[in-house]
Design a protein around this motif. Structure first.
Motif, short mmCIF file in Angstrom:
data_model
loop_
_atom_site.label_atom_id
_atom_site.label_comp_id
_atom_site.label_asym_id
_atom_site.label_seq_id
_atom_site.Cartn_x
_atom_site.Cartn_y
_atom_site.Cartn_z
N HIS A 92 0.84 -1.21 0.00
CA HIS A 92 0.00 0.00 0.00
C HIS A 92 0.87 1.25 0.00
CE1 HIS A 92 -3.60 2.43 1.35
NE2 HIS A 92 -2.60 3.22 1.70
N GLN A 93 1.88 1.26 0.85
CA GLN A 93 2.75 2.43 0.93
C GLN A 93 3.54 2.63 -0.35
OE1 GLN A 93 5.11 2.34 4.52
NE2 GLN A 93 3.37 1.76 5.79
N ARG A 94 3.93 1.56 -1.00
CA ARG A 94 4.67 1.70 -2.26
C ARG A 94 3.81 2.31 -3.36
NH1 ARG A 94 9.54 -1.07 -2.26
NH2 ARG A 94 9.86 -2.36 -0.41
N TYR A 95 2.55 1.95 -3.41
CA TYR A 95 1.65 2.58 -4.39
C TYR A 95 1.29 4.02 -3.98
CZ TYR A 95 1.06 -1.86 -6.82
OH TYR A 95 1.28 -3.00 -7.55
N GLY B 220 8.39 -3.09 8.32
CA GLY B 220 8.19 -3.17 6.88
C GLY B 220 9.02 -2.15 6.13
N ASN B 221 9.87 -1.43 6.86
CA ASN B 221 10.64 -0.35 6.24
C ASN B 221 12.02 -0.25 6.88
OD1 ASN B 221 11.20 1.85 4.60
ND2 ASN B 221 10.27 3.31 5.99
N SER C 257 12.38 -11.41 11.95
CA SER C 257 11.67 -10.49 11.05
C SER C 257 10.27 -11.01 10.76
CB SER C 257 12.45 -10.32 9.75
OG SER C 257 11.72 -9.53 8.82
N VAL C 258 9.36 -10.08 10.47
CA VAL C 258 7.99 -10.47 10.13
C VAL C 258 7.74 -10.42 8.63
CG1 VAL C 258 7.24 -9.52 12.33
CG2 VAL C 258 6.90 -8.19 10.26
N GLU D 39 12.97 -5.39 5.49
CA GLU D 39 13.13 -5.16 6.92
C GLU D 39 14.57 -4.95 7.36
OE1 GLU D 39 11.30 -3.94 9.84
OE2 GLU D 39 9.93 -5.23 8.72
N LEU D 40 15.52 -5.54 6.67
CA LEU D 40 16.91 -5.52 7.13
C LEU D 40 17.86 -5.18 5.99
CD1 LEU D 40 16.81 -8.88 9.12
CD2 LEU D 40 16.52 -6.59 10.08
#
Length: 368
Positions: free
Chosen positions: A134-137, A248-249, A268-269, A275-276
């Motif tokens: 969502h954030q990328r779009y 997520g970032n 990590s999730v 994430e890393l």
């Protein structure tokens, strides 16, 4: 077949839209070791023209089965960032008709503005499932097509909550394989979003001393109101025995690994790409495998443990969230049909509440 999957198949039959002979789907998906009733549902009302399995969550047995039924292309997100590469792949699978992209994690975000004119098919929209995607779009200056996002849907809440619980379950299992336990140590959760919140709650329920690193002031206040102490990144790295990365970032960059407490476990999730930042850590530390899924990073007297090469640990144990996954997958089905039936503005949107309510009512009839 397990009764859960039988009920899932019946649920998808109940919500299935009319057959769309001219509608094609390119679907980014996890391939876990379970019956693919969701993909069967998508293919029952549209042409599932191509699968793009997430490379770090593929069960070889399921992959082998699906390759006999569908065109399967394994690419990571950076490879799909090129509009020319993505268009060539999609044109090979979908030479005509309408096309909807079902996305997990913004696979098509980088190329979306340039890809539509290169396609043979008529791209009518994107369905995005995750907050990361969502954030990328959302940061794109403009959208070439409508994007229906499920990331913040209330129907996704149960899955996010149970994902956090499954992360803690997997973390405990992996630590025990290394002859360690969480109890008695300090834990920190980077990111107090929906999954980070669930992780923190699960840790607290196990009487594990848990603190939170959160840069968003609104979420930080919520964490504090739930009884979690807020901590700065430097202190968290130096004092925490167990670190959960749930932003997520990029929770941790190259420099951060130099400050991780000796012996700490890092979980990590989501994928390590998100994430890393491991590019230098893999070179600057000596890496030795401790168990199948845990590696020890060591240099100059400092060492820490990294699980699953920095990728989501819940997929090790099949990321089980019970029947609630069908709520999310059912909303994908509804979102694809919504894009097909409506002429929508080129923006990010959510499904109408009436559609979500109908899905929830049908789910309850099958699973309550």
């Amino acid at each position: 077949m397990n009764p859960l999957y039988v009920k899932g198949a019946h649920f998808f039959e109940d919500i299935q839209p009319p057959h769309r002979s001219d509608l094609n789907l390119a679907v980014v998906t996890h391939l876990l070791d379970n019956p693919q009733v969701y993909l069967d549902s998508l293919h029952s009302f549209a042409n599932l023209a191509m699968l793009l399995p997430k490379p770090k969550s593929i069960c070889p047995k399921i992959l082998e089965q699906l390759e006999k039924r569908f065109q399967v292309v394994i690419k990571n997100r950076s490879q799909m960032a090129s509009a020319e590469v993505a268009a060539a792949i999609l044109n090979n699978a979908v030479p005509r008709g309408d096309l909807v992209l079902v996305d997990i994690g913004g696979y098509f975000a980088a190329c979306l503005s340039a890809i539509a004119p290169l396609l043979k098919a008529n791209l009518i929209g994107v369905v995005e499932v995750t907050e990361n995607g969502h954030q990328r779009y959302a940061v794109l200056p403009e959208l070439a097509v409508p994007v229906v996002s499920l990331a913040r849907s209330p129907l996704k809440g149960p899955e996010d909550y149970l994902t956090g619980q499954s992360i803690v379950y997997s973390a405990e299992a992996l630590m025990r394989e290394c002859h360690h336990i969480m109890n008695g140590g300090n834990a920190v959760v980077f990111g107090y979003g929906k999954i980070g919140r669930s992780i923190a709650k699960a840790l607290h329920a196990k009487n594990i001393n848990t603190k939170v690193v959160e840069i968003d002031p609104i979420r930080a206040i919520e964490a504090r109101s739930r009884g979690f102490d807020l901590i700065h990144k430097d202190e968290a790295l130096q004092t925490s025995d167990v670190i959960f990365c749930a932003t997520g970032n990029q929770s941790l960059n190259n420099h951060d690994f130099n400050r991780v407490k000796n012996g700490a476990f890092i979980f990590s999730v989501t994928s390590s790409d998100d994430e890393l930042d491991l590019s230098r850590a893999d070179c600057n530390f000596t890496v030795n495998r401790v168990t199948e899924y845990v590696s020890r990073y060591e240099r100059l007297g400092q060492y820490f443990h990294l699980a699953n090469s920095g990728n989501a640990i819940n997929f090790i144990h099949n990321a089980e969230v019970g029947p609630y996954i069908y709520l999310v997958q059912g909303e994908v089905v509804a979102a694809v049909n919504y894009l097909y039936e409506n002429s929508l503005d080129q923006q990010i949107m959510e499904l109408p509440t009436s559609i979500r309510r109908d899905l929830a009512e049908r789910w309850l009839r099958h699973f309550s």
